[in-house]
Motif scaffolding. Structure first.
Motif, PDB file in Angstrom:
ATOM      1  N   THR A 108      31.360  45.918  43.041  1.00 19.58           N
ATOM      2  CA  THR A 108      32.596  46.560  43.491  1.00 19.58           C
ATOM      3  C   THR A 108      33.705  46.407  42.456  1.00 19.58           C
ATOM      4  O   THR A 108      34.491  47.332  42.241  1.00 19.58           O
ATOM      5  CB  THR A 108      33.069  45.998  44.833  1.00 19.58           C
ATOM      6  N   SER A 109      33.755  45.255  41.804  1.00 22.61           N
ATOM      7  CA  SER A 109      34.809  45.033  40.805  1.00 22.61           C
ATOM      8  C   SER A 109      34.600  45.915  39.581  1.00 22.61           C
ATOM      9  O   SER A 109      35.562  46.449  39.013  1.00 22.61           O
ATOM     10  CB  SER A 109      34.851  43.556  40.398  1.00 22.61           C
ATOM     11  N   LYS A 130      42.691  43.837  35.176  1.00 25.94           N
ATOM     12  CA  LYS A 130      41.841  42.855  34.506  1.00 25.94           C
ATOM     13  C   LYS A 130      40.696  42.447  35.418  1.00 25.94           C
ATOM     14  O   LYS A 130      40.846  42.392  36.640  1.00 25.94           O
ATOM     15  CB  LYS A 130      42.660  41.636  34.084  1.00 25.94           C
ATOM     16  N   PHE A 131      39.568  42.167  34.793  1.00 28.34           N
ATOM     17  CA  PHE A 131      38.346  41.761  35.504  1.00 28.34           C
ATOM     18  C   PHE A 131      38.156  40.258  35.322  1.00 28.34           C
ATOM     19  O   PHE A 131      38.179  39.756  34.199  1.00 28.34           O
ATOM     20  CB  PHE A 131      37.158  42.534  34.919  1.00 28.34           C
ATOM     21  N   HIS A 132      37.976  39.559  36.438  1.00 27.22           N
ATOM     22  CA  HIS A 132      37.836  38.104  36.386  1.00 27.22           C
ATOM     23  C   HIS A 132      36.540  37.655  37.051  1.00 27.22           C
ATOM     24  O   HIS A 132      36.104  38.239  38.049  1.00 27.22           O
ATOM     25  CB  HIS A 132      38.999  37.412  37.111  1.00 27.22           C
ATOM     26  N   GLN A 133      35.948  36.625  36.495  1.00 23.73           N
ATOM     27  CA  GLN A 133      34.839  35.927  37.125  1.00 23.73           C
ATOM     28  C   GLN A 133      35.285  34.491  37.374  1.00 23.73           C
ATOM     29  O   GLN A 133      35.919  33.880  36.510  1.00 23.73           O
ATOM     30  CB  GLN A 133      33.592  35.949  36.244  1.00 23.73           C
ATOM     31  N   PHE A 196      42.436  31.658  44.461  1.00 25.27           N
ATOM     32  CA  PHE A 196      41.451  32.250  43.561  1.00 25.27           C
ATOM     33  C   PHE A 196      41.614  31.617  42.176  1.00 25.27           C
ATOM     34  O   PHE A 196      42.731  31.379  41.714  1.00 25.27           O
ATOM     35  CB  PHE A 196      41.660  33.758  43.449  1.00 25.27           C
ATOM     36  N   TYR A 197      40.485  31.386  41.516  1.00 25.37           N
ATOM     37  CA  TYR A 197      40.478  30.850  40.156  1.00 25.37           C
ATOM     38  C   TYR A 197      39.583  31.754  39.325  1.00 25.37           C
ATOM     39  O   TYR A 197      38.481  32.104  39.750  1.00 25.37           O
ATOM     40  CB  TYR A 197      39.935  29.422  40.134  1.00 25.37           C
ATOM     41  N   GLY A 198      40.040  32.128  38.139  1.00 21.18           N
ATOM     42  CA  GLY A 198      39.239  33.054  37.370  1.00 21.18           C
ATOM     43  C   GLY A 198      39.358  32.910  35.874  1.00 21.18           C
ATOM     44  O   GLY A 198      40.315  32.326  35.349  1.00 21.18           O
ATOM     45  N   TYR A 199      38.359  33.453  35.213  1.00 16.24           N
ATOM     46  CA  TYR A 199      38.320  33.580  33.761  1.00 16.24           C
ATOM     47  C   TYR A 199      38.307  35.070  33.467  1.00 16.24           C
ATOM     48  O   TYR A 199      37.413  35.788  33.932  1.00 16.24           O
ATOM     49  CB  TYR A 199      37.067  32.926  33.185  1.00 16.24           C
TER      50      TYR A 199
END
Length: 263
Positions: A108-109, A130-133, A196-199
């Motif tokens: 979905t992202s 921005k896209f985060h994982q 939420f935490y992301g890279y």
């Protein structure tokens, strides 16, 4: 078999400790552009009333709504809304396939990212998206069975940010852990005691995921985006037409009750 991408950790586990666990799972199951540092993840808190420029609203809201309905149809096995448009089966089959892999949030992202940032599909400045994982942490509902073994729940997650506010159209995966209306998505605001935490990931990683999606369905990127864009636009139009018809019917009922001429 669906991969388990949620972990239960002791209450005292530090965020760096959680990050190490998450990083190991991401490297094993998905794609990363670099070695994630457990101390360098970005923390995303709730953001009140994030701004969307009026020019960007149709694409932002239309694409987000379409993806939310796809997630809902897959999770609840309820296609009543999607059946109003032709071609919905492609998206539903794709999302179910990725859900079985444990990657619904990635699918979905990636799709929403491409719809929002590819010229011709929206007027949004790509730098805003921005896209985060990473992962989310939220408190377990007090008194639930889950609360007997842990006070917090951690889940691997992929999500977008738009103007630095979390945009998450796949959160319905854990709808039963929140008091959410269905279907639902987060933009800026989300329930209390959730973080939420992301890279931030690169376009190269996004395109690697995209390659896997296109390989499965045999479409080009343009054909794929055209299809989903058409579905999104048609779904919004159908819903708008139904709303207008319902409002007209309601006005006529009121007019009849007041002995006024109907429309």
């Amino acid at each position: 078999m669906k991969k388990k991408l949620e972990i239960m950790l002791p209450t005292e586990t530090s965020k760096e400790g959680i990050a190490k666990e998450v990083i190991g799972l991401f490297k094993k199951n998905w794609k990363v552009s670099r070695n994630y540092n457990p101390k360098s993840f970005v923390t995303f808190k709730e953001k009140q009333n994030p701004f969307v420029h009026p020019v960007d609203e149709p694409a932002f809201e239309g694409h987000s709504y379409y993806l939310t309905e796809l997630v809902y149809a897959s999770r609840a096995n309820d296609t009543k809304t999607l059946e109003k448009i032709e071609g919905y089966e492609l998206g539903l089959n794709e999302i179910r396939k990725w859900n079985n892999k444990g990657g619904l949030c990635i699918y979905t992202s990636v799709l929403l990212y491409k719809l929002l940032t590819t010229p011709g599909y929206s007027s949004i400045n790509p730098k805003q998206v921005k896209f985060h994982q990473g992962f989310y942490i939220h408190d377990v509902i007090p008194g639930s069975l889950l609360s007997m073994v842990a006070s917090r729940k951690v889940g691997l997650h992929a999500f977008l940010t738009f103007n630095d506010a979390v945009l998450d159209v796949s959160i319905q995966q854990i709808y039963d852990e929140y008091d959410l209306m269905e279907p639902a998505f987060f933009y800026g605001k989300f329930p209390p005691n959730t973080t939420f935490y992301g890279y931030e990931e690169t376009e190269k990683i996004i395109n690697k995921y995209l390659y896997r999606i296109l390989k499965d369905n045999g479409l080009t990127e343009e054909e794929w985006l055209d299809h989903h864009m058409t579905c999104a636009v048609n779904l919004v139009r159908k819903q708008a037409d139904e709303l207008a018809a319902n409002l007209k019917e309601r006005r006529n009922e009121v007019s009849e009750a007041l002995h006024l001429p109907a429309e």
